[in-house]
Enzyme design. Structure first.
Site, short mmCIF file in Angstrom:
data_model
loop_
_atom_site.label_atom_id
_atom_site.label_comp_id
_atom_site.label_asym_id
_atom_site.label_seq_id
_atom_site.Cartn_x
_atom_site.Cartn_y
_atom_site.Cartn_z
N SER A 13 0.80 -1.24 0.00
CA SER A 13 0.00 0.00 0.00
C SER A 13 0.83 1.28 0.00
O SER A 13 0.28 2.37 -0.13
CB SER A 13 -0.93 0.01 1.22
OG SER A 13 -0.15 0.02 2.39
N SER A 138 15.28 -7.35 0.54
CA SER A 138 16.23 -7.27 1.64
C SER A 138 16.68 -5.81 1.74
O SER A 138 15.83 -4.90 1.64
CB SER A 138 17.40 -8.21 1.38
OG SER A 138 18.36 -8.12 2.38
N TYR A 152 17.23 -3.84 12.88
CA TYR A 152 16.84 -3.89 11.47
C TYR A 152 17.84 -4.74 10.68
O TYR A 152 17.47 -5.64 9.93
CB TYR A 152 16.79 -2.46 10.91
CG TYR A 152 16.46 -2.39 9.43
CD1 TYR A 152 15.16 -2.62 8.98
CD2 TYR A 152 17.45 -2.09 8.49
CE1 TYR A 152 14.86 -2.55 7.61
CE2 TYR A 152 17.15 -2.02 7.13
CZ TYR A 152 15.86 -2.24 6.70
OH TYR A 152 15.56 -2.18 5.36
N LYS A 156 17.47 -8.32 8.47
CA LYS A 156 17.82 -8.47 7.05
C LYS A 156 18.97 -9.47 6.87
O LYS A 156 18.99 -10.23 5.91
CB LYS A 156 18.15 -7.12 6.43
CG LYS A 156 16.98 -6.12 6.42
CD LYS A 156 15.84 -6.53 5.50
CE LYS A 156 14.76 -5.46 5.37
NZ LYS A 156 13.65 -5.87 4.51
N1 LIG Z 1 13.12 2.89 1.71
C1 LIG Z 1 14.36 2.45 1.78
O1 LIG Z 1 15.31 3.24 1.78
C2 LIG Z 1 14.63 0.95 1.85
C3 LIG Z 1 15.96 0.56 1.75
C4 LIG Z 1 16.26 -0.78 1.83
C5 LIG Z 1 15.27 -1.72 2.00
N2 LIG Z 1 13.98 -1.34 2.10
C6 LIG Z 1 12.97 -2.40 2.30
O2 LIG Z 1 11.97 -2.26 1.31
C7 LIG Z 1 10.73 -2.77 1.82
C8 LIG Z 1 9.66 -1.71 1.59
O3 LIG Z 1 10.03 -0.56 2.30
P1 LIG Z 1 9.58 0.93 1.88
O4 LIG Z 1 10.78 1.74 1.80
O5 LIG Z 1 8.66 0.88 0.75
O6 LIG Z 1 8.87 1.36 3.25
P2 LIG Z 1 7.37 1.73 3.58
O7 LIG Z 1 6.89 2.79 2.66
O8 LIG Z 1 7.36 1.96 5.05
O9 LIG Z 1 6.59 0.38 3.24
C9 LIG Z 1 6.60 -0.71 4.10
C10 LIG Z 1 5.32 -1.46 3.85
O10 LIG Z 1 5.28 -2.60 4.74
C11 LIG Z 1 4.01 -2.62 5.32
N3 LIG Z 1 3.95 -3.32 6.59
C12 LIG Z 1 4.54 -3.00 7.76
N4 LIG Z 1 4.18 -3.89 8.71
C13 LIG Z 1 3.34 -4.79 8.11
C14 LIG Z 1 2.64 -5.93 8.54
N5 LIG Z 1 2.72 -6.36 9.80
N6 LIG Z 1 1.88 -6.60 7.66
C15 LIG Z 1 1.78 -6.18 6.37
N7 LIG Z 1 2.41 -5.10 5.90
C16 LIG Z 1 3.18 -4.41 6.76
C17 LIG Z 1 3.60 -1.18 5.47
O11 LIG Z 1 2.20 -1.10 5.64
P3 LIG Z 1 1.51 0.01 6.59
O12 LIG Z 1 1.51 1.24 5.75
O13 LIG Z 1 0.19 -0.60 6.87
O14 LIG Z 1 2.37 0.14 7.80
C18 LIG Z 1 4.08 -0.62 4.14
O15 LIG Z 1 3.13 -0.82 3.14
C19 LIG Z 1 10.97 -3.10 3.28
O16 LIG Z 1 11.19 -4.48 3.43
C20 LIG Z 1 12.22 -2.32 3.61
O17 LIG Z 1 12.97 -2.90 4.67
C21 LIG Z 1 13.64 -0.01 2.04
#
Ligand SMILES: NC(=O)c1ccc[n+]([C@@H]2O[C@H](COP(=O)([O-])OP(=O)(O)OC[C@H]3O[C@@H](n4cnc5c(N)ncnc54)[C@H](OP(=O)(O)O)[C@@H]3O)[C@@H](O)[C@H]2O)c1
Length: 307
Positions: A13, A138, A152, A156
């Site tokens: 989402s 990851s 965190y 990972k």
């Molecule tokens: N952004 C970065 O810089 C970055 C870098 C490296 C890796 N990542 C990884 O990329 C992935 C996506 O991250 P993002 O950056 O897009 O962050 P984000 O915008 O915070 O998205 C995280 C998503 O996970 C969902 N989520 C959290 N807890 C959950 C649960 N218990 N059940 C189902 N959904 C849940 C959130 O839903 P809600 O909105 O309902 O909380 C949100 O949709 C993650 O695994 C993150 O560790 C991100």
């Protein structure tokens, strides 16, 4: 290849999940977009709606009954999941000393235990078909650890280890396993970072021993995210390319910094690598003891609270 295949994505989402969801909806895949019940309205707000090929379902990845329900429906109506994208994730900011057992478990539940359960549930169907793709998001945090991000990174690193084992295990059935590793991404993910009770207090109180760790690391990470040229859309593109590759590698760095860190980690002696990263940390020499020195200063004239 795309038509007739079913892709399920978690945490779709916002951020990378939403960008991947939007990219998937324009393909021939049957797509199951999942998010926590409270976040489902965000799909409509971004013009992502159900169709004959797109289903939107509630899934809190930590809830057993929701995991089972969504996968049972996929099995019943669409013959199971062909591509599982484990994207949902949360991130705690806290030094090791500030993470209580229940906070550590909360981090591990979302980022490690739940994706592994999703994988366990889809594998029998994939083995039966002798095909399938497991793609888990990851992070650079899964190849290097930064101060204040221990929980965190641990989650990972755990994913990285488990997927490496899985890669060997399911090869005989033609199931491909990939870890997509984004580095810093220009997104609002930073605002969603979670603090523990103790890390929150320490960031705000000057006299706390770890105060300088937080006040230096938080803006440093925010700046790296803002400066990054990677976006949720660019990471989504890498996810889609990974699905489409005939032989996707186990590890897929998804941003430029991820490729640089992977290269440094591979080529530099470990001690040089850690020294280099240490030197990159902002004002690292002022951390810790200097805060303690500040708190040990005699009280200002007229303050008798320490007598
Ligand atoms: N952004 C970065 O810089 C970055 C870098 C490296 C890796 N990542 C990884 O990329 C992935 C996506 O991250 P993002 O950056 O897009 O962050 P984000 O915008 O915070 O998205 C995280 C998503 O996970 C969902 N989520 C959290 N807890 C959950 C649960 N218990 N059940 C189902 N959904 C849940 C959130 O839903 P809600 O909105 O309902 O909380 C949100 O949709 C993650 O695994 C993150 O560790 C991100």
């Amino acid at each position: 290849m795309e038509s007739g295949k079913t892709v399920l994505i978690t945490g779709a989402s916002t951020g990378i999940g939403l960008a991947t969801a939007r990219a998937l909806c324009g393909t021939g895949y049957r797509v199951i977009l999942t998010a926590r019940e409270s976040s489902l309205p965000r799909f409509a707000a971004h013009a992502v709606v159900e169709s004959s090929n797109v289903r939107i379902r509630p899934l809190d990845v930590t809830k057993v009954e929701e995991r089972e329900a969504v996968l049972a429906e996929a099995e019943r109506d669409w013959g199971g999941v062909d591509v599982l994208i484990n994207n949902a994730g949360v991130s705690y900011r806290a030094v090791v000393e500030h993470v209580l057992e229940e906070e550590r478990l909360a981090q591990m539940n979302v980022n490690f235990r739940s994706p592994m359960e999703m994988i366990r549930l889809v594998l029998p169907g994939m083995r039966k078909k002798r095909a399938g793709r497991i793609i888990t998001i990851s992070s650079v945090g899964g190849m290097m650890a930064m101060p204040t991000m221990a929980a965190y990174s641990a989650s990972k690193f755990a994913l990285e280890g488990a997927h490496e084992a899985l890669w060997y295990e399911v090869r005989p059935w033609g199931i491909r396993v990939s870890l997509v590793q984004p580095g810093f991404v220009d997104s609002d993910g930073f605002q969603k970072v979670r603090y523990t009770a103790q890390s929150d207090r320490s960031e705000h109180e000057l006299a706390e021993p770890y105060h300088e760790h937080y006040v230096n690391m938080s803006p440093f990470i925010a700046k790296l995210m803002r400066m990054s040229r990677a976006t949720p859309d660019s990471v989504a593109k890498v996810v889609l390319e990974t699905i489409r590759r005939r032989r996707p590698p186990l590890r897929v760095p998804a941003t430029l910094d991820a490729r640089v860190f992977a290269f440094l980690r591979r080529t530099l002696p470990r001690s040089t690598y850690h020294w280099l990263l240490y030197r990159m940390l902002p004002n690292v020499r002022t951390w810790g003891p200097s805060t303690e020195r500040k708190s040990a200063l005699p009280p200002p004239m007229g303050d008798d609270s320490h007598q």
